[in-house]
Motif scaffolding. Structure first.
Motif, PDB file in Angstrom:
ATOM      1  N   ALA A  51       0.850  -1.190   0.000  1.00 29.90           N
ATOM      2  CA  ALA A  51       0.000   0.000   0.000  1.00 29.90           C
ATOM      3  C   ALA A  51       0.883   1.235   0.000  1.00 29.90           C
ATOM      4  N   LEU A  52       0.304   2.369  -0.420  1.00 30.86           N
ATOM      5  CA  LEU A  52       1.015   3.645  -0.454  1.00 30.86           C
ATOM      6  C   LEU A  52       0.249   4.700   0.336  1.00 30.86           C
ATOM      7  N   PHE A  53       1.009   5.616   0.930  1.00 29.44           N
ATOM      8  CA  PHE A  53       0.462   6.708   1.745  1.00 29.44           C
ATOM      9  C   PHE A  53       1.258   7.957   1.395  1.00 29.44           C
ATOM     10  N   ILE A  54       0.660   8.817   0.568  1.00 26.10           N
ATOM     11  CA  ILE A  54       1.264  10.108   0.258  1.00 26.10           C
ATOM     12  C   ILE A  54       0.680  11.114   1.240  1.00 26.10           C
ATOM     13  N   GLU A  55       1.485  11.529   2.205  1.00 25.22           N
ATOM     14  CA  GLU A  55       1.014  12.319   3.333  1.00 25.22           C
ATOM     15  C   GLU A  55       0.783  13.778   2.964  1.00 25.22           C
ATOM     16  N   ALA A  56      -0.323  14.310   3.502  1.00 27.10           N
ATOM     17  CA  ALA A  56      -0.639  15.740   3.559  1.00 27.10           C
ATOM     18  C   ALA A  56      -0.732  16.463   2.220  1.00 27.10           C
ATOM     19  N   PRO A  57      -1.425  15.897   1.210  1.00 26.83           N
ATOM     20  CA  PRO A  57      -1.768  16.728   0.058  1.00 26.83           C
ATOM     21  C   PRO A  57      -2.717  17.834   0.518  1.00 26.83           C
ATOM     22  N   THR A  58      -2.598  18.991  -0.057  1.00 23.70           N
ATOM     23  CA  THR A  58      -3.304  20.154   0.494  1.00 23.70           C
ATOM     24  C   THR A  58      -4.585  20.519  -0.249  1.00 23.70           C
ATOM     25  N   THR A  59      -4.834  19.909  -1.401  1.00 21.32           N
ATOM     26  CA  THR A  59      -6.041  20.229  -2.156  1.00 21.32           C
ATOM     27  C   THR A  59      -6.693  18.955  -2.677  1.00 21.32           C
ATOM     28  N   PRO A  60      -8.011  18.997  -2.904  1.00 23.29           N
ATOM     29  CA  PRO A  60      -8.668  17.848  -3.540  1.00 23.29           C
ATOM     30  C   PRO A  60      -8.078  17.524  -4.904  1.00 23.29           C
ATOM     31  N   ALA A  61      -7.646  18.548  -5.638  1.00 17.85           N
ATOM     32  CA  ALA A  61      -7.049  18.295  -6.954  1.00 17.85           C
ATOM     33  C   ALA A  61      -5.779  17.463  -6.840  1.00 17.85           C
ATOM     34  N   ASP A  62      -4.965  17.757  -5.832  1.00 18.64           N
ATOM     35  CA  ASP A  62      -3.748  16.970  -5.629  1.00 18.64           C
ATOM     36  C   ASP A  62      -4.084  15.537  -5.235  1.00 18.64           C
ATOM     37  N   MET A  63      -5.119  15.374  -4.435  1.00 18.65           N
ATOM     38  CA  MET A  63      -5.540  14.025  -4.045  1.00 18.65           C
ATOM     39  C   MET A  63      -6.005  13.244  -5.269  1.00 18.65           C
ATOM     40  N   ASP A  64      -6.760  13.914  -6.137  1.00 15.72           N
ATOM     41  CA  ASP A  64      -7.208  13.254  -7.362  1.00 15.72           C
ATOM     42  C   ASP A  64      -6.027  12.869  -8.248  1.00 15.72           C
ATOM     43  N   LYS A  65      -5.019  13.723  -8.301  1.00  9.19           N
ATOM     44  CA  LYS A  65      -3.865  13.449  -9.161  1.00  9.19           C
ATOM     45  C   LYS A  65      -3.121  12.201  -8.712  1.00  9.19           C
ATOM     46  N   VAL A  66      -2.862  12.071  -7.398  1.00 10.08           N
ATOM     47  CA  VAL A  66      -2.112  10.905  -6.941  1.00 10.08           C
ATOM     48  C   VAL A  66      -2.951   9.637  -7.070  1.00 10.08           C
ATOM     49  N   CYS A  67      -4.264   9.770  -6.871  1.00 13.29           N
ATOM     50  CA  CYS A  67      -5.117   8.596  -7.037  1.00 13.29           C
ATOM     51  C   CYS A  67      -5.190   8.171  -8.505  1.00 13.29           C
ATOM     52  N   GLU A  68      -5.193   9.135  -9.401  1.00 14.47           N
ATOM     53  CA  GLU A  68      -5.211   8.818 -10.828  1.00 14.47           C
ATOM     54  C   GLU A  68      -3.972   8.014 -11.219  1.00 14.47           C
ATOM     55  N   ILE A  69      -2.851   8.324 -10.588  1.00 18.77           N
ATOM     56  CA  ILE A  69      -1.601   7.647 -10.923  1.00 18.77           C
ATOM     57  C   ILE A  69      -1.494   6.270 -10.265  1.00 18.77           C
ATOM     58  N   PHE A  70      -1.946   6.171  -9.006  1.00 22.81           N
ATOM     59  CA  PHE A  70      -1.633   4.965  -8.226  1.00 22.81           C
ATOM     60  C   PHE A  70      -2.822   4.090  -7.842  1.00 22.81           C
ATOM     61  N   ALA A  71      -4.030   4.640  -7.762  1.00 25.34           N
ATOM     62  CA  ALA A  71      -5.120   3.918  -7.101  1.00 25.34           C
ATOM     63  C   ALA A  71      -5.516   2.628  -7.802  1.00 25.34           C
ATOM     64  N   SER A  72      -5.312   2.539  -9.107  1.00 27.11           N
ATOM     65  CA  SER A  72      -5.650   1.312  -9.821  1.00 27.11           C
ATOM     66  C   SER A  72      -4.581   0.239  -9.660  1.00 27.11           C
ATOM     67  N   ARG A  73      -3.440   0.623  -9.067  1.00 27.49           N
ATOM     68  CA  ARG A  73      -2.302  -0.292  -8.969  1.00 27.49           C
ATOM     69  C   ARG A  73      -2.050  -0.795  -7.556  1.00 27.49           C
ATOM     70  N   VAL A  74      -2.458  -0.030  -6.554  1.00 27.01           N
ATOM     71  CA  VAL A  74      -2.134  -0.379  -5.173  1.00 27.01           C
ATOM     72  C   VAL A  74      -3.097   0.363  -4.245  1.00 27.01           C
TER      73      VAL A  74
END
Length: 287
Positions: free
Chosen positions: A179-202
């Motif tokens: 699993a991955l934990f990218i700590e403390a993104p500050t905006t919903p857009a940033d959260m969407d960006k990291v999920c777009e990259i990783f959420a389908s993989r882990v």
């Protein structure tokens, strides 16, 4: 089946798992009785409740492992534990992993801060090199023996920026973490960006800290973004602190607990809650 296997299957099945923060066997029991499917033991929770201190790396591995063992002895719900930096280098990390695995943890979280670390929502954090963290993660994966999951956390957003956090997460994922934990993104857009990259993989973890750097959202909202684990690690302590402040102030003012008794569970009800009748019956069965 180990609790690690149980948690892995639950993450694969969906929807997102809500894991409230607990800090001792009683809070874990209450959360389990409420129906939660996973629980989370944070380093901050250990520091707040055992030391009355801030989350700035003052706790030891043994203090956290001992609490983990007491919790898993009392409940069967999978427990995710905060292994901080592994409490040292790669070899220290291996010992930390083995200790938490023996203590019954379902998943351990390891982060890329320098030691002593600090809460992910405090300022002025510093990081170890990506290569060093990858070595620690490989060491952690080699050390486990009975199915405990390993989650990699990066605190790079606040130190090096979002893209650096993404680059670090890619490197950590290549080591084989669960699993991955990218700590403390500050905006919903940033959260969407990291999920777009990783959420389908882990499985990705979202950390909800009341008053912290990431906007507070519900588990359903975060699940919709792609997160599969949602923690509220310090909410339990913060709620308990406000209630206890009120209780102690009232007790000093009135010299009795009578004004607060309508808000309290009484002696017999509390014993029923923690299973005293069943425990005494078990003792009698051995007489």
């Amino acid at each position: 089946m180990t609790t690690g296997s149980t948690l892995k299957q639950r993450l694969q099945r969906g929807p997102a798992v809500l894991a409230p923060g607990v800090y001792d066997a009683l809070t874990a029991l209450l959360a389990e009785q409420a129906g939660h499917e996973a629980l989370y033991l944070s380093g901050g929770g250990v520091a707040y409740t055992q030391l009355g201190r801030s989350d700035v790396g003052l706790t030891t591995a043994k203090e956290a492992v001992d609490i983990c063992a007491r919790i898993t002895d009392r409940i069967r719900t999978p427990l995710i534990v905060d292994g901080d930096t592994g409490f040292g280098n790669a070899l220290n990390t291996q010992r930390t992993v083995r200790d938490f695995e023996r203590a019954g943890a379902a998943m351990i979280q390891l982060e890329d801060q320098t030691f002593p670390k600090r809460c992910g929502h405090l300022d002025n954090k510093s990081l170890i090199p990506t290569s060093e963290m990858c070595g620690k993660l490989r060491a952690a994966l080699d050390a486990r023996q009975s199915g405990m999951l390993v989650m990699a956390r990066t605190d790079a957003v606040a130190v090096e920026g979002l893209q650096a956090a993404i680059d670090r997460a890619e490197a950590y994922l290549e080591t084989g973490v669960d699993a991955l934990f990218i700590e403390a993104p500050t905006t919903p857009a940033d959260m969407d960006k990291v999920c777009e990259i990783f959420a389908s993989r882990v499985p990705m973890l979202a950390n909800m800290v009341e008053g912290g750097k990431t906007p507070i959202q519900s588990v359903s909202e975060l699940g919709g973004r792609g997160y599969r684990i949602v923690i509220f690690p310090g909410g339990t302590v913060r709620f308990a602190a406000t209630q206890l402040q009120d209780y102690f102030t009232s007790l000093l003012q009135h010299g009795t607990t009578l004004p607060k008794q309508p808000q309290m569970i009484d002696f017999n009800a509390f014993n029923a809650l923690i299973g005293t009748p069943e425990l005494l019956a078990l003792a009698r069965s051995y007489e």
